[in-house]
Design a protein around this motif. Structure first.
Motif, PDB file in Angstrom:
ATOM      1  N   LEU A 142       0.842  -1.190   0.000  1.00 18.07           N
ATOM      2  CA  LEU A 142       0.000   0.000   0.000  1.00 18.07           C
ATOM      3  C   LEU A 142       0.878   1.241   0.000  1.00 18.07           C
ATOM      4  N   PRO A 143       0.324   2.395  -0.379  1.00 15.98           N
ATOM      5  CA  PRO A 143       1.119   3.630  -0.420  1.00 15.98           C
ATOM      6  C   PRO A 143       1.462   4.133   0.982  1.00 15.98           C
ATOM      7  N   ASP A 144       2.700   4.607   1.141  1.00 16.71           N
ATOM      8  CA  ASP A 144       3.077   5.236   2.398  1.00 16.71           C
ATOM      9  C   ASP A 144       2.611   6.689   2.374  1.00 16.71           C
ATOM     10  N   THR A 145       3.057   7.485   3.330  1.00 11.41           N
ATOM     11  CA  THR A 145       2.569   8.862   3.431  1.00 11.41           C
ATOM     12  C   THR A 145       2.989   9.734   2.256  1.00 11.41           C
ATOM     13  N   LEU A 146       4.025   9.315   1.520  1.00  9.34           N
ATOM     14  CA  LEU A 146       4.461  10.058   0.333  1.00  9.34           C
ATOM     15  C   LEU A 146       3.858   9.496  -0.952  1.00  9.34           C
ATOM     16  N   ALA A 148       4.439   6.405  -2.082  1.00  7.94           N
ATOM     17  CA  ALA A 148       5.276   5.337  -2.626  1.00  7.94           C
ATOM     18  C   ALA A 148       4.808   3.985  -2.081  1.00  7.94           C
ATOM     19  N   PRO A 149       4.774   2.961  -2.928  1.00 11.76           N
ATOM     20  CA  PRO A 149       4.341   1.644  -2.448  1.00 11.76           C
ATOM     21  C   PRO A 149       5.317   1.080  -1.414  1.00 11.76           C
ATOM     22  N   LEU A 150       4.761   0.544  -0.339  1.00  6.10           N
ATOM     23  CA  LEU A 150       5.577  -0.066   0.712  1.00  6.10           C
ATOM     24  C   LEU A 150       5.087  -1.496   0.916  1.00  6.10           C
ATOM     25  N   PRO A 151       5.773  -2.492   0.360  1.00  3.44           N
ATOM     26  CA  PRO A 151       5.356  -3.891   0.551  1.00  3.44           C
ATOM     27  C   PRO A 151       5.582  -4.349   1.986  1.00  3.44           C
ATOM     28  N   LEU A 152       4.637  -5.102   2.494  1.00  2.00           N
ATOM     29  CA  LEU A 152       4.793  -5.696   3.815  1.00  2.00           C
ATOM     30  C   LEU A 152       6.009  -6.609   3.850  1.00  2.00           C
ATOM     31  N   SER A 153       6.316  -7.248   2.736  1.00  2.00           N
ATOM     32  CA  SER A 153       7.423  -8.205   2.674  1.00  2.00           C
ATOM     33  C   SER A 153       8.773  -7.561   2.961  1.00  2.00           C
ATOM     34  N   THR A 154       8.885  -6.241   2.807  1.00  2.00           N
ATOM     35  CA  THR A 154      10.152  -5.574   3.108  1.00  2.00           C
ATOM     36  C   THR A 154      10.423  -5.505   4.607  1.00  2.00           C
ATOM     37  N   LEU A 155       9.399  -5.782   5.413  1.00  4.38           N
ATOM     38  CA  LEU A 155       9.559  -5.726   6.866  1.00  4.38           C
ATOM     39  C   LEU A 155       9.614  -7.103   7.509  1.00  4.38           C
ATOM     40  N   ILE A 198      -1.902  -0.188   8.771  1.00  2.49           N
ATOM     41  CA  ILE A 198      -2.781   0.109   7.639  1.00  2.49           C
ATOM     42  C   ILE A 198      -3.959   0.932   8.145  1.00  2.49           C
ATOM     43  N   SER A 199      -4.091   2.141   7.636  1.00  6.42           N
ATOM     44  CA  SER A 199      -5.186   3.006   8.054  1.00  6.42           C
ATOM     45  C   SER A 199      -6.371   2.887   7.103  1.00  6.42           C
ATOM     46  N   LEU A 200      -7.569   2.977   7.661  1.00  9.86           N
ATOM     47  CA  LEU A 200      -8.790   2.973   6.863  1.00  9.86           C
ATOM     48  C   LEU A 200      -9.272   4.388   6.570  1.00  9.86           C
ATOM     49  N   ASP A 201      -8.405   5.343   6.783  1.00 15.55           N
ATOM     50  CA  ASP A 201      -8.778   6.731   6.473  1.00 15.55           C
ATOM     51  C   ASP A 201      -9.045   6.903   4.982  1.00 15.55           C
ATOM     52  N   ARG A 202      -9.861   7.902   4.669  1.00 18.05           N
ATOM     53  CA  ARG A 202     -10.161   8.222   3.274  1.00 18.05           C
ATOM     54  C   ARG A 202      -9.620   9.598   2.881  1.00 18.05           C
ATOM     55  N   VAL A 221       0.830   3.028   6.136  1.00 13.84           N
ATOM     56  CA  VAL A 221       0.353   2.964   4.752  1.00 13.84           C
ATOM     57  C   VAL A 221      -1.155   3.175   4.736  1.00 13.84           C
ATOM     58  N   CYS A 222      -1.655   3.609   3.588  1.00 19.67           N
ATOM     59  CA  CYS A 222      -3.095   3.839   3.441  1.00 19.67           C
ATOM     60  C   CYS A 222      -3.408   4.015   1.964  1.00 19.67           C
ATOM     61  N   ASP A 223      -4.423   3.283   1.473  1.00 20.77           N
ATOM     62  CA  ASP A 223      -4.817   3.437   0.074  1.00 20.77           C
ATOM     63  C   ASP A 223      -6.040   4.337  -0.081  1.00 20.77           C
ATOM     64  N   LEU A 224      -6.496   4.924   1.044  1.00 19.18           N
ATOM     65  CA  LEU A 224      -7.614   5.879   1.064  1.00 19.18           C
ATOM     66  C   LEU A 224      -8.926   5.265   0.573  1.00 19.18           C
ATOM     67  N   LYS A 225      -9.050   3.944   0.677  1.00 21.53           N
ATOM     68  CA  LYS A 225     -10.271   3.265   0.231  1.00 21.53           C
ATOM     69  C   LYS A 225     -11.170   2.857   1.394  1.00 21.53           C
TER      70      LYS A 225
END
Length: 306
Positions: A142-146, A148-155, A198-202, A221-225
């Motif tokens: 999902l997109p980070d605050t900027l 950019a995609p941030l995969p969970l797998s990177t953590l 993961i935020s559920l914010d829109r 991260v948040c996809d605003l959906k």
């Protein structure tokens, strides 16, 4: 509300008195009316004044449990009606395990199982099966605050314990969890503990302002959906706050750890959050930035992107 099917519907009442409008005609309408009356009567039950009703089953008080049991009894007693699937999906599914959801789904008649509500329940149960304790995590990006995609797998990986955390800035119960999240992150981040929130914010601005104001210094991260985010369906999430702890091998090792349960679960893998002070006999002192009063220091450690 009324049940829309292939039967005539009778609606009687005045537009300026919507509460007095009566709906009838459809075979399931009487069942829906009975469920609405049950819900109205249960809504009038008092809750403790010092706590908010919550979606978290581990925080339910005796009244919440009574309400849940009565609604569940209604669902089981009306398994031939689509209203039971509607009630389960709308009000009760988020409190149930995958085993319970499968059992309730199986209890419906074949006709009810084919309805959209029942199919949603089945998909939720299947998602919970795939992400149960002992199962491998499902990667997300999902997109980070900027943006950019941030995969969970990177953590996720060797030496890392990652908490997948679902929340939103508008979620009142979520704020109860923030202090212990901050405490656990502050103590164990240097030992490999990370949070993928993961935020559920829109609204992007509301989300990022909350991160700044609350000083939440982990991965966001948040996809605003909102509730339509695919990440929720992947993990069978229908209530927040909700968390999943992932081990270094990518296996899910715990779900919904609340309060100090999270701190102590992480300490099982990464060591005690306290240490013996060699200068004072039998003295226990905090570790890694925790103040002696048990609070959290607010000095900057990681950054929150804007």
């Amino acid at each position: 509300r009324f049940v829309l099917d292939n039967h005539p519907i009778r609606i009687a009442g005045a537009a300026n008195a919507p509460a007095a409008i009566q709906v009838g005609g459809a075979p399931d309408q009487s069942v829906l009316t009975a469920y609405q009356r049950l819900c109205d009567s249960l809504d009038s039950l008092p809750h403790p004044t010092d706590s908010l009703p919550t979606l978290n089953p581990y925080r339910m008080d005796s009244i919440d449990r009574h309400i849940d049991s009565l609604k569940l009894h209604f669902v089981r007693s009306h398994s031939t009606s689509v209203v039971s699937a509607y009630a389960l999906y709308r009000d009760l599914a988020y409190l149930r395990s995958s085993k319970e959801l499968h059992q309730l789904y199986t209890g419906f008649t074949p006709e009810v199982r084919q309805t959209p509500y029942a199919q949603q329940i089945l998909r939720m149960a299947q998602a919970l099966d795939k992400t149960a304790i002992g199962q491998p995590y499902r990667d997300l990006s999902l997109p980070d605050t900027l943006g950019a995609p941030l995969p969970l797998s990177t953590l996720v990986g060797e030496g890392r314990y990652t908490l997948l955390y679902f929340w939103a800035s508008w979620c009142t119960p979520c704020y109860t969890d923030l202090p212990v999240l901050a405490r656990t992150h502050r103590i164990f981040r240097s030992r490999g503990f990370q949070i993928y929130a993961i935020s559920l914010d829109r609204r992007h601005k509301t989300w990022t302002e909350t991160l700044r104001n609350q000083n939440l210094r982990w991965n966001h991260v948040c996809d605003l959906k909102g509730w339509h985010s695919p990440a929720l369906a992947d993990y069978g999430v229908r209530s927040i706050p909700y968390n999943i702890l992932i081990g270094p091998d990518g296996q899910i090792i715990a779900r919904n750890l609340w309060g100090d349960d999270l701190l102590w679960k992480v300490s099982e893998y990464l060591g005690s959050p306290y240490r013996q002070d060699s200068t004072q006999q039998n003295q226990i002192t905090p570790l890694d930035g925790e103040t002696s009063s048990g609070g959290i220091e607010t000095a900057a450690d990681s950054t929150v992107h804007e």
